[in-house]
Design a protein around this motif. Structure first.
Motif, PDB file in Angstrom:
ATOM      1  N   ARG A 110      20.407  24.924 -31.214  1.00 50.83           N
ATOM      2  CA  ARG A 110      20.302  24.562 -29.690  1.00 50.83           C
ATOM      3  C   ARG A 110      19.701  25.576 -28.988  1.00 50.83           C
ATOM      4  N   PRO A 145      12.865  20.501 -24.531  1.00 51.96           N
ATOM      5  CA  PRO A 145      12.133  20.214 -23.266  1.00 51.96           C
ATOM      6  C   PRO A 145      12.884  20.943 -21.969  1.00 51.96           C
ATOM      7  N   ASN A 146      14.196  21.558 -22.270  1.00 55.16           N
ATOM      8  CA  ASN A 146      14.895  21.871 -20.955  1.00 55.16           C
ATOM      9  C   ASN A 146      14.304  23.544 -20.682  1.00 55.16           C
ATOM     10  N   THR A 174      22.947  26.760 -10.308  1.00 55.75           N
ATOM     11  CA  THR A 174      21.935  26.725 -11.018  1.00 55.75           C
ATOM     12  C   THR A 174      20.799  27.721 -10.523  1.00 55.75           C
ATOM     13  N   PHE A 197       5.273  24.248 -12.447  1.00 55.58           N
ATOM     14  CA  PHE A 197       5.406  24.282 -10.927  1.00 55.58           C
ATOM     15  C   PHE A 197       4.270  25.454 -10.358  1.00 55.58           C
ATOM     16  N   ILE A 225      19.396  19.414 -17.051  1.00 52.91           N
ATOM     17  CA  ILE A 225      18.625  18.774 -16.126  1.00 52.91           C
ATOM     18  C   ILE A 225      17.505  17.885 -16.979  1.00 52.91           C
ATOM     19  N   ALA A 226      17.197  18.430 -18.238  1.00 53.01           N
ATOM     20  CA  ALA A 226      16.163  17.540 -19.055  1.00 53.01           C
ATOM     21  C   ALA A 226      16.668  16.333 -19.483  1.00 53.01           C
ATOM     22  N   ALA A 248      18.369  16.709 -28.553  1.00 49.49           N
ATOM     23  CA  ALA A 248      17.028  17.402 -28.449  1.00 49.49           C
ATOM     24  C   ALA A 248      16.937  17.978 -27.050  1.00 49.49           C
ATOM     25  N   ALA A 249      17.853  17.524 -25.923  1.00 47.56           N
ATOM     26  CA  ALA A 249      17.585  17.894 -24.721  1.00 47.56           C
ATOM     27  C   ALA A 249      18.482  19.295 -24.626  1.00 47.56           C
ATOM     28  N   ALA A 250      19.325  19.586 -25.579  1.00 46.27           N
ATOM     29  CA  ALA A 250      20.245  20.564 -25.451  1.00 46.27           C
ATOM     30  C   ALA A 250      21.235  20.697 -24.427  1.00 46.27           C
ATOM     31  N   VAL A 272      24.874  20.274 -22.490  1.00 48.63           N
ATOM     32  CA  VAL A 272      26.165  20.960 -22.663  1.00 48.63           C
ATOM     33  C   VAL A 272      27.263  20.159 -22.093  1.00 48.63           C
ATOM     34  N   ILE A 328      10.327  13.466 -12.287  1.00 49.00           N
ATOM     35  CA  ILE A 328       9.983  14.733 -12.158  1.00 49.00           C
ATOM     36  C   ILE A 328      10.762  15.571 -11.268  1.00 49.00           C
ATOM     37  N   PRO A 329      11.611  16.290 -11.684  1.00 51.97           N
ATOM     38  CA  PRO A 329      12.731  16.907 -10.961  1.00 51.97           C
ATOM     39  C   PRO A 329      12.001  18.207 -10.387  1.00 51.97           C
ATOM     40  N   GLN A 330      12.835  18.741  -9.265  1.00 49.94           N
ATOM     41  CA  GLN A 330      12.127  20.009  -8.414  1.00 49.94           C
ATOM     42  C   GLN A 330      13.588  20.419  -7.801  1.00 49.94           C
ATOM     43  N   ILE A 331      13.924  21.861  -7.949  1.00 47.67           N
ATOM     44  CA  ILE A 331      14.851  22.478  -7.347  1.00 47.67           C
ATOM     45  C   ILE A 331      14.270  23.781  -6.638  1.00 47.67           C
ATOM     46  N   SER A 337      21.415  23.795 -15.496  1.00 42.99           N
ATOM     47  CA  SER A 337      20.132  24.058 -15.753  1.00 42.99           C
ATOM     48  C   SER A 337      20.078  23.645 -17.201  1.00 42.99           C
ATOM     49  N   GLN A 338      20.929  23.319 -17.833  1.00 45.72           N
ATOM     50  CA  GLN A 338      20.733  23.090 -19.375  1.00 45.72           C
ATOM     51  C   GLN A 338      20.611  21.368 -19.300  1.00 45.72           C
ATOM     52  N   PHE A 387      11.442  24.054 -19.836  1.00 47.83           N
ATOM     53  CA  PHE A 387      10.407  24.141 -18.672  1.00 47.83           C
ATOM     54  C   PHE A 387      11.355  24.783 -17.465  1.00 47.83           C
ATOM     55  N   PHE A 388      12.547  24.532 -17.414  1.00 50.77           N
ATOM     56  CA  PHE A 388      13.401  25.264 -16.309  1.00 50.77           C
ATOM     57  C   PHE A 388      13.195  26.703 -16.248  1.00 50.77           C
ATOM     58  N   PHE A 389      13.412  27.171 -17.459  1.00 51.09           N
ATOM     59  CA  PHE A 389      13.578  28.777 -17.716  1.00 51.09           C
ATOM     60  C   PHE A 389      12.251  29.470 -17.645  1.00 51.09           C
TER      61      PHE A 389
END
Lengths: 166, 362
Positions: free
Chosen positions: A31, A77-78, B360, A101, B331-332, B210-212, B214, B35-38, B328-329, A80-82
């Motif tokens: 993970r 996929p997550n 976050t 972004f 959101i996907a 897959a989206a990890a 938590v 499509i997310p935005q923070i 942050s984990q 993208f955030f980092f």
């Protein structure tokens, strides 16, 4: 009583090996946990962390802010955030982020606030436009607030939402 | 086939206590992409390690979030203790977990109230928050604070809880358990509640892996992972800790997991009160974090796994401190639950991951 993670596993790699290493973790079902940056003399030291339950491993390497790293957001996929966060705060360049972004992930008052030595920060300090478009966007934050856009001209917010595919 | 339309959701919305924006691409009232935005409230708290020394910085970590306040001070303290090789007295470890589990209770009860508010059950919302006040009263009685506790520091805890006071907490929790049971029954059995949650925002175990994702969000999709089960700190003293897992993967399952974790937290506190060791509550901290030493650690916050990284530089200021929060984990995964859902279900779907934007963005 165990207080925290033991053993602490840090693997030193070259940045060119990143993609292959991440593919290996992904293939083994690990993970994705985190990307963390630290400003160092040579650029930015990045830490990519992965977990398989209790085992936690960290890939560590240094990269300068002129070299682009391949995104791994297609695998995890997550990420993208980092990746967007690391770009905005440290000036690290990424290619192929799933949701890019374009330097507007965080609203920051100065370019790359966690890394004063980045190309974007230096360009901002010298008043010259940065080579990176995203850095250039960030460098105009300190300038006086612009007037309302002229008729027929779009505001930068509208442009960025189009970029994201919205 | 209908026309694609983009609907902006947030950053201000009745179900969002904090700002988050979604561009919802919809077709015939179905969301086909989100499509997310923070990034609206980034405060740069991690950078403050260059201004506040490693002992002062625990006060900054407490202020990252008003809900996970104690958890962040605990995660930071554990990370710095690992960095400096500090052994914390056992009684302090037990007290830390008791406060942390109380924090989990109030966080989940706050979320259950928000969820009830989200689907329009005002009375249930108010009952959840009324009951949550009992936990805040325990905080106030034991630390003097209701939100920012300032109870945890590097090396142990700031104040002790006398054994007779611990017994009183157990009595309060037993009373709460009966009342809370009634509320939980409403959440899990009421037909109108189920109609808003069952089958809504489904995320399969495979997609969740897959989206990890938590925390309760992941455990509601059948992922059997909880950092508490690794036995860090006083969690290692628990006789038999089993994560609460559901395989349904929908909004109802997320409600069920968090709802049952409140009862589990009560059990953990009672067990630790029974086993509470006597002795010191603080280890004197000597020296500063050594240059070049790095440590990572994890903690199960109410919303899920929180990751901490610290690096020393031989001075009283850390070279780097990093917090990666659960939202942050997640959101996907949240974006995936939105794809294919009805537009009317978007607010509840967003709410079911229990997003915390303050954490976050830090």
């Amino acid at each position: 009583m165990t207080q925290t993670e033991k053993p602490q596993v840090f693997k030193d790699i070259e940045h060119a090996q990143l993609r292959k290493q991440v593919e290996s973790y992904h293939g083994r079902g690990w993970r994705f946990v985190n990307i963390s940056g630290t400003t160092v003399e040579e650029g930015v030291e990045l830490l990519y962390s992965f977990s398989d339950g209790l085992p936690l491993e960290n890939l560590r390497f240094t990269i300068n802010t002129e070299t682009a790293l391949p995104s791994v957001s297609d695998l995890y996929p997550n990420c993208f955030f980092f990746e967007n966060e690391t770009h905005d705060l440290f000036g690290v360049q990424f290619t192929g982020i799933s949701i890019d972004f374009d330097g507007e992930f965080y609203k920051v008052a100065v370019p790359t606030p966690m890394n004063p030595h980045s190309a974007a920060a230096k360009a901002s300090a010298s008043g010259k436009p940065a080579a990176d478009k995203r850095a250039a966007d960030a460098s105009v934050v300190d300038t006086p607030v612009a007037d309302e856009p002229a008729e027929g001209e779009e505001s930068s917010d509208k442009k960025s939402s189009k970029k994201k595919g919205a | 086939m209908g026309t694609k339309t983009v609907i902006p959701f947030g950053p201000q919305h009745p179900v969002l206590p904090e700002p988050m924006h979604l561009d919802l691409v919809i077709e015939d009232e179905k969301v086909i992409e989100a499509i997310p935005q923070i990034g609206f409230i980034h405060r740069g708290l991690e950078k403050l390690v260059s201004k506040k020394d490693f002992m002062q910085f625990v006060l900054v970590t407490e202020r990252i979030c008003g809900i996970c306040s104690f958890g962040h001070s605990l995660g930071y303290s554990e990370t710095v203790e690992a960095l400096m090789g500090i052994e914390v007295p056992p009684r302090a470890e037990y007290l830390r977990v008791i406060w942390h589990e109380l924090s989990r209770m109030h966080s989940h009860m706050l979320w259950l109230g928000l969820l009830a508010d989200g689907f329009g059950y005002e009375n249930l919302f108010m009952q959840c928050w009324r009951l949550r006040e009992d936990v805040l009263d325990i905080f106030e009685a034991t630390t003097g604070g209701r939100v920012i506790l300032t109870a945890c520091n590097v090396g142990g805890v700031e104040q002790d809880i006398e054994n007779n006071e611990l017994a009183g907490i157990v009595v309060t929790l037993d009373k709460m358990r009966a009342e809370y049971g009634e509320l939980l029954r409403t959440f899990l059995k009421d037909r109108s509640v189920k109609s808003r949650l069952v089958g809504v925002g489904y995320l399969s175990k495979e997609d969740s892996v897959a989206a990890a994702t938590v925390g309760p969000f992941a455990r509601a999709s059948g992922i059997d992972e909880d950092i508490r089960s690794y036995g860090f700190g006083a969690y290692g003293a628990l006789a038999d800790f089993q994560p609460i897992v559901s395989t349904k993967g929908d909004g109802y399952a997320r409600c069920e997991v968090r709802g049952l974790e409140v009862l589990q937290a009560i059990d953990i506190i009672k067990e630790l009160v029974d086993k509470m060791p006597d002795g010191e509550i603080n280890q004197k901290v000597k020296g500063v974090p050594a240059e070049g030493v790095e440590v990572v650690s994890r903690l199960e916050q109410p919303r899920g796994e929180c990751f901490y990284f610290a690096k020393g530089n031989g001075t009283k200021f850390l070279e780097r401190f990093r917090i990666r929060t659960p939202t942050s984990q997640n959101i996907a995964g949240m974006v995936q639950t939105l794809q294919g859902c009805d537009l009317a279900d978007v607010p509840l779907n967003v709410l079911t991951i229990d997003p915390c934007i303050s954490c976050t963005e830090r």
